[in-house]
Design an enzyme around this catalytic site. Structure first.
Site, PDB file in Angstrom:
ATOM      1  N   TYR A 143       0.827  -1.205   0.000  1.00 23.44           N
ATOM      2  CA  TYR A 143       0.000   0.000   0.000  1.00 23.44           C
ATOM      3  C   TYR A 143       0.865   1.261   0.000  1.00 23.44           C
ATOM      4  O   TYR A 143       0.382   2.352  -0.296  1.00 23.44           O
ATOM      5  CB  TYR A 143      -0.951   0.028   1.202  1.00 23.44           C
ATOM      6  N   LYS A 192       2.894 -15.358   2.757  1.00 19.45           N
ATOM      7  CA  LYS A 192       2.816 -16.174   1.535  1.00 19.45           C
ATOM      8  C   LYS A 192       4.259 -16.546   1.189  1.00 19.45           C
ATOM      9  O   LYS A 192       4.767 -16.253   0.104  1.00 19.45           O
ATOM     10  CB  LYS A 192       2.125 -15.350   0.425  1.00 19.45           C
ATOM     11  N   ASP A 225      -3.667 -17.878   2.145  1.00 20.92           N
ATOM     12  CA  ASP A 225      -4.832 -18.542   1.547  1.00 20.92           C
ATOM     13  C   ASP A 225      -5.409 -19.586   2.503  1.00 20.92           C
ATOM     14  O   ASP A 225      -6.623 -19.687   2.693  1.00 20.92           O
ATOM     15  CB  ASP A 225      -4.494 -19.163   0.174  1.00 20.92           C
ATOM     16  N   ASP A 249      -5.516  -6.295   5.876  1.00 17.95           N
ATOM     17  CA  ASP A 249      -6.707  -5.584   5.389  1.00 17.95           C
ATOM     18  C   ASP A 249      -7.798  -6.600   5.052  1.00 17.95           C
ATOM     19  O   ASP A 249      -8.948  -6.483   5.485  1.00 17.95           O
ATOM     20  CB  ASP A 249      -6.312  -4.766   4.147  1.00 17.95           C
ATOM     21  N   ASP A 253     -11.236  -8.002   7.591  1.00 17.12           N
ATOM     22  CA  ASP A 253     -12.635  -7.900   7.146  1.00 17.12           C
ATOM     23  C   ASP A 253     -13.321  -9.257   7.270  1.00 17.12           C
ATOM     24  O   ASP A 253     -14.463  -9.354   7.705  1.00 17.12           O
ATOM     25  CB  ASP A 253     -12.714  -7.447   5.673  1.00 17.12           C
TER      26      ASP A 253
HETATM   27  C1  IPM Z   1      -9.254  -0.253   6.040  1.00 21.36           C
HETATM   28  C2  IPM Z   1      -9.708   0.291   4.715  1.00 21.36           C
HETATM   29  C3  IPM Z   1      -8.566   1.115   4.146  1.00 21.36           C
HETATM   30  C4  IPM Z   1      -7.352   0.218   4.027  1.00 21.36           C
HETATM   31  C5  IPM Z   1      -8.862   1.772   2.810  1.00 21.36           C
HETATM   32  C6  IPM Z   1     -10.107   2.622   2.867  1.00 21.36           C
HETATM   33  C7  IPM Z   1      -7.688   2.558   2.295  1.00 21.36           C
HETATM   34  O1  IPM Z   1     -10.074  -0.743   3.876  1.00 21.36           O
HETATM   35  O2  IPM Z   1      -9.016   0.545   6.965  1.00 21.36           O
HETATM   36  O3  IPM Z   1      -9.128  -1.464   6.159  1.00 21.36           O
HETATM   37  O4  IPM Z   1      -7.284  -0.585   3.138  1.00 21.36           O
HETATM   38  O5  IPM Z   1      -6.476   0.316   4.871  1.00 21.36           O
HETATM   39 MG    MG Z   2     -10.046  -2.646   4.770  1.00 21.41          MG
END
Ligand code: IPM
Ligand code: MG
Length: 358
Positions: A143, A192, A225, A249, A253
């Site tokens: 990133y 990975k 994975d 990231d 989620d």
């Molecule tokens: C998070 C979000 C951010 C990230 C985006 C919005 C840049 O998805 O905080 O996880 O990927 O870090």
């Molecule tokens: Mg995110």
């Protein structure tokens, strides 16, 4: 009486309404636990683009650096989706993390006992409890690596670069090992390493820090994975997960969804110092902004995390968590509503948590 200075980055969409509830609760906690907070507002994301042309104005960086900590709502929305990559609201979020040196992102995925039915996983897979702490590296990797466009064989191509230095891996590993030591003493490092050179360095560095400094913490390694699969196959096997920016990231989620209540989960982003940035893990939900349907609990719980990790007020922090549990037994916002309880708005939820604070 101790006074703290906190910057509020309300952001976009439901950001302002959820941050307002957390402010109410923090003020109330201050009254009960004898501290006060000076709140200052600054701009980030889409609202900053509209007001100043930049998703991260210098004034915001200065204000956050001068404060004891920062509380963020959420950024982004369809209005700014067509802007070029480096002018998008998300750029503001990545930029503030970098500017404040927030390299460690703590994302707890827990199932609140009151919300057990909310998980999309079968009860027998969930088991008695789910309590995972994802420690995501936040200011390095792909990133933040070199990126660009070039021409390959006469065709347009684009690239992004994943790179980690040993010190970057060491410092995030130490945060994760410290966290594991305070919890179940089990750390799973996710990479990975069967493909990526950066992952091989990651794995070797985590192993060395573990052997030298944390012999009491058990380390396991998992490919990303496989980890994605294990999280939905047997989530109870995890205690602390440490991983890179991009893998964290994605996996955080996934882990949050297992809890079934993305509107409930808080996060902390920490630097080498005491100050941090605290935010709900959910997004700005522009579709329900202003309708009163937003769930403010993740932001309220982010405020609780702030009291614990940045402001040395663990009792007030715990009191907020208890108040949230208490309120969940009687009242819910629409996203977690079940028959028989009181359905309340964002604002009412904030008031109820204040009332329940002891
Ligand atoms: C998070 C979000 C951010 C990230 C985006 C919005 C840049 O998805 O905080 O996880 O990927 O870090
Ligand atoms: Mg995110």
């Amino acid at each position: 009486m101790k006074t703290y200075s906190i910057v509020l980055l309300k952001g976009d969409g439901i950001g302002p309404e959820i941050v307002e509830q957390a402010v109410k609760v923090l003020k109330k906690a201050g009254e009960k636990y004898d501290f006060s907070i000076d709140f200052k507002e600054a701009l980030l994301g889409g609202s900053a683009i509209d007001a100043t042309g930049s998703p991260l104005p210098q004034a915001t960086i200065d204000a956050c650096k001068a404060a004891d900590s920062t509380l963020l709502g959420a950024v982004g929305g369809p209005k700014w989706d067509t802007l070029p990559g480096n002018q998008r609201p998300e750029k503001g979020l990545l930029g503030i993390r970098e500017a404040l040196g927030l390299f460690a992102n703590l994302r707890p995925a827990v199932i609140f006992p009151e919300l057990k039915e909310a998980s999309p996983l079968r009860a027998d897979i969930i088991g008695d409890k789910l309590d995972i702490m994802v420690v995501r590296e936040l200011t390095g990797g792909i990133y933040f690596g070199e990126r660009g466009r070039k021409t390959v064989d006469g065709q347009e191509a684009a690239y992004d670069t994943e790179m980690y230095s040993v010190p970057e891996i060491e410092r995030i590993a130490r945060v994760a090992f410290d966290m594991a030591r305070k919890r179940g003493k089990r750390l799973c490092s996710v990479d990975k390493a069967n493909v990526l050179e950066s992952s091989r360095l990651w794995r070797a560095t985590v192993a060395r820090i573990g052997a030298e400094e944390y012999p009491d913490v058990e380390i396991t390694n998992m490919y990303v994975d496989n980890c994605a699969m294990q999280l939905v196959r047997n989530p109870g096997q995890f205690d602390v997960i440490v991983t890179s920016n991009i893998f964290g990231d994605i996996l955080s989620d996934e882990a949050s969804m297992i809890s079934g209540s993305i509107g409930m989960l808080a996060s902390a982003s920490l630097s080498a110092g005491k100050a941090g940035l605290y935010e709900p893990i959910h997004g700005s939900a522009p579709d329900i902004a202003g309708t009163g349907k937003a769930n403010p609990l993740a932001t309220i719980l982010s405020g609780a995390m702030m009291l614990k990790y940045s402001l040395d007020q663990p009792e007030a922090s715990e009191a907020i968590e208890k108040a949230v549990s208490k309120v969940l037994k009687v009242a819910r916002t629409p996203d977690i509503y079940v028959e028989g309880l009181r359905k309340v708005s964002c604002d009412e939820m904030g008031d109820l948590v204040c009332e329940a604070l002891e």
